[in-house]
Design a protein around this motif. Structure first.
Motif, PDB file in Angstrom:
ATOM      1  N   LYS A 219      10.728   4.166  17.434  1.00  0.00           N
ATOM      2  CA  LYS A 219      10.843   2.679  16.847  1.00  0.00           C
ATOM      3  C   LYS A 219       9.191   1.879  16.722  1.00  0.00           C
ATOM      4  O   LYS A 219       9.257   0.428  17.267  1.00  0.00           O
ATOM      5  CB  LYS A 219      11.618   1.901  18.503  1.00  0.00           C
ATOM      6  CG  LYS A 219      12.335   2.455  18.770  1.00  0.00           C
ATOM      7  CD  LYS A 219      13.337   2.298  19.909  1.00  0.00           C
ATOM      8  CE  LYS A 219      14.515   3.050  19.547  1.00  0.00           C
ATOM      9  NZ  LYS A 219      15.187   1.978  20.945  1.00  0.00           N
ATOM     10  N   ALA A 220       8.209   2.545  16.490  1.00  0.00           N
ATOM     11  CA  ALA A 220       7.319   2.014  15.992  1.00  0.00           C
ATOM     12  C   ALA A 220       7.666   1.029  14.479  1.00  0.00           C
ATOM     13  O   ALA A 220       8.532   1.154  14.243  1.00  0.00           O
ATOM     14  CB  ALA A 220       6.562   2.609  15.871  1.00  0.00           C
ATOM     15  N   ASP A 221       6.521  -0.386  13.786  1.00  0.00           N
ATOM     16  CA  ASP A 221       6.865  -1.403  13.112  1.00  0.00           C
ATOM     17  C   ASP A 221       5.762  -1.037  12.603  1.00  0.00           C
ATOM     18  O   ASP A 221       4.419  -1.068  12.714  1.00  0.00           O
ATOM     19  CB  ASP A 221       6.525  -3.218  14.354  1.00  0.00           C
ATOM     20  CG  ASP A 221       6.682  -3.411  12.341  1.00  0.00           C
ATOM     21  OD1 ASP A 221       7.536  -3.306  11.950  1.00  0.00           O
ATOM     22  OD2 ASP A 221       7.159  -4.563  12.796  1.00  0.00           O
ATOM     23  N   LEU A 222       6.165  -0.299  11.071  1.00  0.00           N
ATOM     24  CA  LEU A 222       4.907   0.493  10.027  1.00  0.00           C
ATOM     25  C   LEU A 222       5.693  -0.078   8.749  1.00  0.00           C
ATOM     26  O   LEU A 222       4.800   0.209   7.773  1.00  0.00           O
ATOM     27  CB  LEU A 222       4.937   2.471  10.314  1.00  0.00           C
ATOM     28  CG  LEU A 222       4.710   2.792  11.680  1.00  0.00           C
ATOM     29  CD1 LEU A 222       4.836   4.091  11.583  1.00  0.00           C
ATOM     30  CD2 LEU A 222       3.337   3.013  11.294  1.00  0.00           C
ATOM     31  N   ARG A 223       5.881  -1.392   8.674  1.00  0.00           N
ATOM     32  CA  ARG A 223       6.224  -1.729   7.494  1.00  0.00           C
ATOM     33  C   ARG A 223       4.902  -2.319   6.914  1.00  0.00           C
ATOM     34  O   ARG A 223       3.645  -2.465   7.611  1.00  0.00           O
ATOM     35  CB  ARG A 223       6.482  -3.136   8.149  1.00  0.00           C
ATOM     36  CG  ARG A 223       8.262  -3.466   8.517  1.00  0.00           C
ATOM     37  CD  ARG A 223       8.957  -4.323   8.656  1.00  0.00           C
ATOM     38  NE  ARG A 223       8.063  -4.868  10.089  1.00  0.00           N
ATOM     39  CZ  ARG A 223       9.263  -6.366  10.443  1.00  0.00           C
ATOM     40  NH1 ARG A 223       9.658  -7.000   9.748  1.00  0.00           N
ATOM     41  NH2 ARG A 223       8.131  -7.065  11.297  1.00  0.00           N
ATOM     42  N   SER A 224       4.703  -2.053   5.916  1.00  0.00           N
ATOM     43  CA  SER A 224       3.693  -2.510   4.657  1.00  0.00           C
ATOM     44  C   SER A 224       2.518  -1.460   5.496  1.00  0.00           C
ATOM     45  O   SER A 224       1.131  -1.918   5.155  1.00  0.00           O
ATOM     46  CB  SER A 224       3.287  -3.885   4.871  1.00  0.00           C
ATOM     47  OG  SER A 224       4.450  -4.396   4.296  1.00  0.00           O
ATOM     48  N   ALA A 225       1.994  -0.649   6.724  1.00  0.00           N
ATOM     49  CA  ALA A 225       1.540   0.234   6.998  1.00  0.00           C
ATOM     50  C   ALA A 225       0.762   1.251   5.801  1.00  0.00           C
ATOM     51  O   ALA A 225       1.500   1.275   4.984  1.00  0.00           O
ATOM     52  CB  ALA A 225       1.562   0.983   7.823  1.00  0.00           C
ATOM     53  N   HIS A 226      -0.405   1.543   5.588  1.00  0.00           N
ATOM     54  CA  HIS A 226      -1.531   2.024   4.504  1.00  0.00           C
ATOM     55  C   HIS A 226      -1.155   4.029   5.546  1.00  0.00           C
ATOM     56  O   HIS A 226      -1.992   3.791   6.420  1.00  0.00           O
ATOM     57  CB  HIS A 226      -2.582   1.863   4.206  1.00  0.00           C
ATOM     58  CG  HIS A 226      -2.504   0.458   3.644  1.00  0.00           C
ATOM     59  ND1 HIS A 226      -1.703   0.097   2.425  1.00  0.00           N
ATOM     60  CD2 HIS A 226      -2.309  -0.824   4.969  1.00  0.00           C
ATOM     61  CE1 HIS A 226      -1.976  -0.900   2.485  1.00  0.00           C
ATOM     62  NE2 HIS A 226      -2.896  -1.921   3.728  1.00  0.00           N
ATOM     63  N   LEU A 227      -0.687   4.677   4.462  1.00  0.00           N
ATOM     64  CA  LEU A 227      -0.867   5.844   5.244  1.00  0.00           C
ATOM     65  C   LEU A 227      -1.071   7.048   3.989  1.00  0.00           C
ATOM     66  O   LEU A 227      -0.626   8.092   4.753  1.00  0.00           O
ATOM     67  CB  LEU A 227       0.250   6.178   5.676  1.00  0.00           C
ATOM     68  CG  LEU A 227       0.754   5.748   6.883  1.00  0.00           C
ATOM     69  CD1 LEU A 227       3.271   5.513   6.935  1.00  0.00           C
ATOM     70  CD2 LEU A 227       1.021   5.700   7.930  1.00  0.00           C
ATOM     71  N   GLN A 228      -2.002   6.463   3.340  1.00  0.00           N
ATOM     72  CA  GLN A 228      -2.383   8.007   2.409  1.00  0.00           C
ATOM     73  C   GLN A 228      -2.879   8.696   2.466  1.00  0.00           C
ATOM     74  O   GLN A 228      -3.933   8.592   3.704  1.00  0.00           O
ATOM     75  CB  GLN A 228      -3.340   6.621   1.081  1.00  0.00           C
ATOM     76  CG  GLN A 228      -2.324   6.335   0.409  1.00  0.00           C
ATOM     77  CD  GLN A 228      -2.347   4.543   0.187  1.00  0.00           C
ATOM     78  OE1 GLN A 228      -2.576   4.151   2.439  1.00  0.00           O
ATOM     79  NE2 GLN A 228      -2.918   3.823  -0.070  1.00  0.00           N
ATOM     80  N   SER A 229      -2.762   9.940   2.743  1.00  0.00           N
ATOM     81  CA  SER A 229      -3.664  11.186   3.119  1.00  0.00           C
ATOM     82  C   SER A 229      -3.570  11.493   4.953  1.00  0.00           C
ATOM     83  O   SER A 229      -4.461  12.270   5.124  1.00  0.00           O
ATOM     84  CB  SER A 229      -5.148  11.623   2.640  1.00  0.00           C
ATOM     85  OG  SER A 229      -5.431  10.962   0.611  1.00  0.00           O
ATOM     86  N   ALA A 230      -2.254  10.472   5.332  1.00  0.00           N
ATOM     87  CA  ALA A 230      -2.533  10.708   7.262  1.00  0.00           C
ATOM     88  C   ALA A 230      -2.022  11.847   6.867  1.00  0.00           C
ATOM     89  O   ALA A 230      -0.959  12.376   5.869  1.00  0.00           O
ATOM     90  CB  ALA A 230      -2.180   9.578   6.718  1.00  0.00           C
TER      91      ALA A 230
END
Length: 271
Positions: A219-230
């Motif tokens: 239920k975390a809010d990850l809107r527009s989060a940058h996850l490249q190469s994570a």
């Protein structure tokens, strides 16, 4: 008053009583020697009982048997005393030493929660490279704080305000960010493996190249989060809001899951 017993421990002389040697640790070798059930040889001239052990730390043994406590010792002294305690079969002393002796990988935080609060009040908000592991920093306003390169292992940030804080390259394994405000935070290259971020607000946070292995984002809010190469291997994203988030790594995880399901189905069919 009880008659004293004279002991010669490796050339060092000590005076004590039968009660001291038998009362606190009744199952020890010392208690058995002086219980009266055995004949203990004594020096005919001095009346001393000789024990062929290093007498350097025997005073700590006696103080333990008298009072049940020890002074603060260095790790090397604890190690030496531990060997003597094991020889004399003083189980209580062995447990006490193991509880109080600093383990090789123990990492003590350089600051306390009180120190952090003072820093916030005085606006000295840089903790670059500082060891804050295992501290409870929940519910504090730590917005805009620079934690770059800090050690944050098992640190508690639940319900804290960390908006726009910098966590670049931090070592934060097993930390707790439940319900924290992490909007626009920078986690570039951070190691958050095994951390809990349930219900955390990570809107527009930068998580590029971060290790998020086995993290929980329920239920975390990850809107527009940058996850490249994570690295999200084993991460729990149940109920997370991923609207507008970078989908490259998520697509990879989806394909990885599909591949595992295909392999399982293939194995069942082939058998």
């Amino acid at each position: 008053m009880a008659s004293p017993i004279l002991l010669n421990i490796g050339g060092r002389t000590y005076a004590t009583t039968v009660d001291t040697l038998t009362h606190r640790e009744p199952d020890s070798m010392l208690a058995a020697m002086f219980s009266g059930r055995h004949t203990v040889p004594k020096d005919p001239d001095t009346g001393m009982v000789f024990i062929d052990r290093d007498g350097k730390h025997f005073r700590h043994v006696l103080n333990w048997l008298r009072d049940g406590v020890l002074p603060l010792l260095h790790d090397s002294q604890y190690q030496e005393l531990l060997r003597e305690a094991e020889y004399y079969q003083l189980i209580g002393l062995v447990d006490y030493i193991n509880e109080n002796m600093k383990k090789p990988d123990d990492e003590e935080p350089e600051l306390t929660r009180r120190d952090i609060i003072k820093c916030i009040q005085s606006e000295r908000l840089r903790f670059r490279g500082v060891n804050l592991s295992q501290l409870n920093l929940s519910k504090l306003d730590l917005s805009f704080v620079d934690f770059t390169f800090a050690c944050l292992k098992n640190t508690v940030f639940s319900h804290a305000n960390l908006q726009k804080a910098k966590f670049g390259d931090v070592e934060a394994v097993g930390s707790n960010f439940e319900d924290a405000n992490l909007r626009e935070c920078e986690f570039l290259g951070a190691n958050l493996s095994g951390s809990t971020l349930d219900r955390a607000s990570l809107q527009s946070a930068n998580l590029q190249d971060a290790s998020l292995v086995d993290c929980s984002f329920c239920k975390a809010d990850l809107r527009s989060a940058h996850l490249q190469s994570a690295n999200l291997a084993g991460a729990n994203l149940t109920g997370a809001n991923l609207e507008g988030a970078n989908l490259k790594v998520l697509l990879f995880l989806f394909l990885e899951i599909q591949l595992k399901l295909f392999i399982l189905l293939y194995c069942k069919v082939s058998h």
